[in-house]
Design an enzyme around this catalytic site. Structure first.
Site, PDB file in Angstrom:
ATOM      1  N   GLY A 120      77.166  36.027  49.777  1.00  0.00           N
ATOM      2  CA  GLY A 120      75.981  37.311  50.070  1.00  0.00           C
ATOM      3  C   GLY A 120      76.070  37.839  49.850  1.00  0.00           C
ATOM      4  O   GLY A 120      76.865  39.199  48.827  1.00  0.00           O
ATOM      5  N   GLN A 121      74.926  39.027  50.017  1.00  0.00           N
ATOM      6  CA  GLN A 121      74.952  40.899  49.327  1.00  0.00           C
ATOM      7  C   GLN A 121      76.415  41.325  49.403  1.00  0.00           C
ATOM      8  O   GLN A 121      76.696  42.033  49.147  1.00  0.00           O
ATOM      9  CB  GLN A 121      73.915  41.309  50.230  1.00  0.00           C
ATOM     10  N   VAL A 122      76.741  41.284  51.278  1.00  0.00           N
ATOM     11  CA  VAL A 122      76.956  41.923  52.365  1.00  0.00           C
ATOM     12  C   VAL A 122      79.282  41.696  51.594  1.00  0.00           C
ATOM     13  O   VAL A 122      80.015  42.663  50.868  1.00  0.00           O
ATOM     14  CB  VAL A 122      77.520  42.606  53.531  1.00  0.00           C
TER      15      VAL A 122
ATOM     16  N   ASP B 240      81.502  26.879  56.112  1.00  0.00           N
ATOM     17  CA  ASP B 240      80.137  27.334  56.701  1.00  0.00           C
ATOM     18  C   ASP B 240      79.665  27.123  58.340  1.00  0.00           C
ATOM     19  O   ASP B 240      80.700  26.572  59.438  1.00  0.00           O
ATOM     20  CB  ASP B 240      79.719  25.568  56.525  1.00  0.00           C
TER      21      ASP B 240
ATOM     22  N   TYR C 194      66.092  35.660  65.379  1.00  0.00           N
ATOM     23  CA  TYR C 194      67.028  35.572  64.849  1.00  0.00           C
ATOM     24  C   TYR C 194      67.116  36.890  65.659  1.00  0.00           C
ATOM     25  O   TYR C 194      68.738  37.180  65.482  1.00  0.00           O
ATOM     26  CB  TYR C 194      66.249  36.085  63.018  1.00  0.00           C
TER      27      TYR C 194
ATOM     28  N   LYS D 245      71.409  36.933  66.482  1.00  0.00           N
ATOM     29  CA  LYS D 245      72.718  38.193  66.792  1.00  0.00           C
ATOM     30  C   LYS D 245      72.439  39.001  68.022  1.00  0.00           C
ATOM     31  O   LYS D 245      73.969  39.139  68.207  1.00  0.00           O
ATOM     32  CB  LYS D 245      71.530  38.972  65.334  1.00  0.00           C
TER      33      LYS D 245
ATOM     34  N   TRP E  25      67.950  46.757  56.834  1.00  0.00           N
ATOM     35  CA  TRP E  25      66.632  46.582  55.980  1.00  0.00           C
ATOM     36  C   TRP E  25      68.071  46.671  54.598  1.00  0.00           C
ATOM     37  O   TRP E  25      67.875  47.295  53.542  1.00  0.00           O
ATOM     38  CB  TRP E  25      66.105  47.852  55.746  1.00  0.00           C
TER      39      TRP E  25
END
Length: 295
Positions: free
Chosen positions: A16-18, A41, A130, A134, A155
């Protein structure tokens, strides 16, 4: 958790991005066991529990999440399992092992009605599935009693995965004009910034006393400094891009671009607690964007 021993760090969501950036920034803080979705997963709670028990980490860093905000409105069970139930399982296992947990959350836990930047003590009121998932994940971690840091960010963008930056660059190359929402405000936050600040905090933990985690556990806001609208973010992307012909960007109200999931009008969050606790200040969003786009 002893802060003097060699750490074994279990990192989720490495593709993932982070997660991708954390795999780099965590080097030197211990042995990093970085797993992708094929090996851990969040939708498979039995696998999550089994993997944590096999790795026996002293630190778990969990940037993995279900992030399809609009899809979550019709896929709530999957979203809740990954974002609420799985973090709860991870936290339970961390508590059992005496490990610490770093977890990432979102500005979407707030409703966006506040005038100024949100602080950690402000009441939460998520407006979509979502955001609710969270927040439930945050609550499950806190309820477990494990040592933890929860970093709320906003963002998120980078040079991989699906994000606003890459979407704008793709659309900008295809179209002469784009319409972008101008009445929602937040801090575009580079994934590299999140990973770097996380590593700085964990370096302090490693150098701290045996009470460090007990003294510092809790929720912290971690975003880029400053704020803009989605329209301002888009304009800055094209200002910094190498596109030969840049599109015009027309500001529109969110009401003109309805989405299945409601978004907060105000996603700004104060980073003052992060600075007070750890002495860290994120770069301004536009400076970070410029660096990201010159890589």
């Amino acid at each position: 958790m002893s802060t003097r021993k060699q750490a074994t760090i279990l990192l989720t969501g490495v593709n993932g991005q982070v997660g991708f950036e954390l795999a780099r920034s965590l080097q030197g803080l211990g042995k990093v066991v970085a797993l992708d979705r094929n090996h851990l997963d969040l939708g498979d709670l039995d696998q999550v529990r089994r993997v944590v028990r096999e790795v026996k980490p002293t630190l778990i860093v969990n940037p993995a999440a279900y992030t399809a905000v609009d899809k979550a409105e019709t896929d709530a069970a999957t979203c809740l399992r990954a974002n609420a139930e799985a973090p709860g399982v991870i936290a339970e296992e961390a508590k059992r092992l005496g490990a610490a947990l770093v977890h990432y959350s979102t500005d979407y836990v707030f409703d966006g009605a506040k005038d100024g930047p949100y602080e950690e003590t402000d009441l939460t009121n998520p407006q979509n599935v979502y955001g609710r998932s969270k927040l439930a994940g945050e609550q499950a971690i806190a309820a477990s009693g494990c040592d933890h840091l929860i970093f709320r960010t906003s963002w998120v963008y980078g040079t991989r995965g699906k994000n606003f930056l890459l979407t704008m660059l793709r659309l900008g190359a295809e179209r002469n004009e784009l319409s972008v929402v101008a009445d929602q405000f937040g801090a575009p936050t580079w994934a590299t910034t999140i990973a770097a600040l996380s590593a700085h905090v964990l370096s302090q933990a490693a150098a701290g006393t045996s009470n460090w985690w007990h003294e510092n556990s809790g929720v912290y806001h971690l975003t880029a400094s400053g704020s803009t609208s989605w329209h301002g973010f888009a304009q800055a992307i094209f200002d910094n891009s190498s596109l030969e012909k840049k599109p015009s960007v027309t500001p529109i109200p969110a009401a003109s671009y309805p989405t299945p999931a409601a978004r907060p009008a105000n996603s700004r969050m104060s980073n003052e607690k992060l600075f007070t606790a750890f002495g860290l200040k994120a770069p301004d969003w536009d400076d970070a964007l410029r660096i990201c786009m010159t890589r």
